[in-house]
Design a protein around this motif. Structure first.
Motif, PDB file in Angstrom:
ATOM      1  N   HIS A  21     -57.446  44.701  37.185  1.00  0.00           N
ATOM      2  CA  HIS A  21     -57.132  46.012  37.741  1.00  0.00           C
ATOM      3  C   HIS A  21     -58.190  46.455  38.749  1.00  0.00           C
ATOM      4  CE1 HIS A  21     -54.462  45.973  34.237  1.00  0.00           C
ATOM      5  NE2 HIS A  21     -53.786  46.930  34.834  1.00  0.00           N
TER       6      HIS A  21
ATOM      7  N   VAL B 180     -54.604  48.419  43.000  1.00  0.00           N
ATOM      8  CA  VAL B 180     -53.166  48.537  42.770  1.00  0.00           C
ATOM      9  C   VAL B 180     -52.484  48.684  44.125  1.00  0.00           C
ATOM     10  CG1 VAL B 180     -51.339  49.905  41.710  1.00  0.00           C
ATOM     11  CG2 VAL B 180     -53.504  49.581  40.511  1.00  0.00           C
TER      12      VAL B 180
ATOM     13  N   HIS C 193     -50.863  44.773  40.804  1.00  0.00           N
ATOM     14  CA  HIS C 193     -52.290  44.991  40.611  1.00  0.00           C
ATOM     15  C   HIS C 193     -52.947  43.623  40.498  1.00  0.00           C
ATOM     16  CE1 HIS C 193     -52.240  44.052  36.252  1.00  0.00           C
ATOM     17  NE2 HIS C 193     -51.071  44.658  36.249  1.00  0.00           N
TER      18      HIS C 193
ATOM     19  N   ALA D 101     -58.712  50.580  40.942  1.00  0.00           N
ATOM     20  CA  ALA D 101     -58.452  50.924  39.549  1.00  0.00           C
ATOM     21  C   ALA D 101     -59.714  50.746  38.703  1.00  0.00           C
ATOM     22  CB  ALA D 101     -57.294  50.089  39.012  1.00  0.00           C
TER      23      ALA D 101
ATOM     24  N   SER E  48     -60.974  48.407  36.743  1.00  0.00           N
ATOM     25  CA  SER E  48     -61.818  47.201  36.809  1.00  0.00           C
ATOM     26  C   SER E  48     -62.824  47.314  37.955  1.00  0.00           C
ATOM     27  CB  SER E  48     -60.950  45.958  36.999  1.00  0.00           C
ATOM     28  OG  SER E  48     -60.115  45.743  35.897  1.00  0.00           O
TER      29      SER E  48
END
Length: 230
Positions: free
Chosen positions: A29, A32, A48, A185, A187
């Motif tokens: 992630h 996205v 993603h 996102a 991560s």
């Protein structure tokens, strides 16, 4: 605060930084991606991805979850998901990554640099382990390379983040892809946290492992008594 306490705090922060960086490397992630929604009550394809996989999610867009001017999503909506591993290191095979060759090169670079970051973290951890089990001057000496390795790990994390950011930016601006919208996102946030914690705390550990400053103006660093970390 005692020097030993400061080092313990630094080690704890380093553990948190390593956990953040490891989580970022193994999850998908980082960003996205959303294409343009042409019609309602139909399925659109959002995605993603991380360093190793691209996951495409097929989301059914209804008037209730559609926002005018936005792409497909949000990614949290229910839908069928299909993940594909990037074939980074298989020569002669095209990776299924954004249908755009340059993106594969960016992603390979980001993945390779992240491996260097993990390698530096392992080396730093080994030095810390040797420092904890050693005695006397050997304990103090190993803190210096440990701090340097963790700082290098943070620098590699930053480079990997920047390469990934440039990759997404270039891909969105290209006319060869269907993606028109993106956001970073959790991560990616983990990787940012890992970079800050590893670099700052690595430098801090390096400073803490240096000989103590002279107490008197006429006393040189060479004359100062070495400070042992118990």
């Amino acid at each position: 605060m005692h020097k030993r306490t400061k080092i313990k705090i630094a080690i704890f922060v380093l553990l948190v930084g390593m956990a953040c960086m490891f989580t970022a490397v193994v999850t998908d992630h980082w960003a996205v991606l959303s294409p343009r929604v042409e019609k309602l009550n139909e399925t659109c394809e959002a995605a993603h991805f991380g360093l190793w996989r691209l996951c495409k999610k097929y989301i059914y867009i209804t008037p209730e979850n559609y926002v005018e001017g936005h792409g497909c999503g949000p990614i949290s909506l229910p839908g069928e998901e299909n993940c594909t591993y990037f074939r980074h290191f298989n020569p002669g095979q095209d990776a299924e990554i954004f249908e755009y060759k340059t993106q594969k090169e960016y992603n390979i670079s980001a993945a390779a640099i992240s491996i260097f970051s993990l390698a530096f973290m392992i080396l730093g951890s080994l030095c810390l382990l040797g420092s904890c089990t050693g005695k006397g001057k050997g304990r103090d000496y190993l803190l210096k390379p440990a701090g340097m390795f963790f700082a290098f790990a943070g620098i590699c994390a930053f480079i990997s983040l920047e390469v990934m950011r440039q990759s997404v930016k270039r891909m969105i601006e290209s006319e060869d892809t269907i993606w028109i919208e993106y956001y970073y996102a959790w991560s990616f946030a983990c990787a940012c946290s890992g970079f800050v914690l590893l670099f700052v705390t690595g430098i801090t550990l390096l400073v803490l492992s240096m000989p103590q400053m002279p107490r008197n103006p006429w006393e040189t660093c060479m004359d100062a008594e070495p400070e042992q970390v118990e």
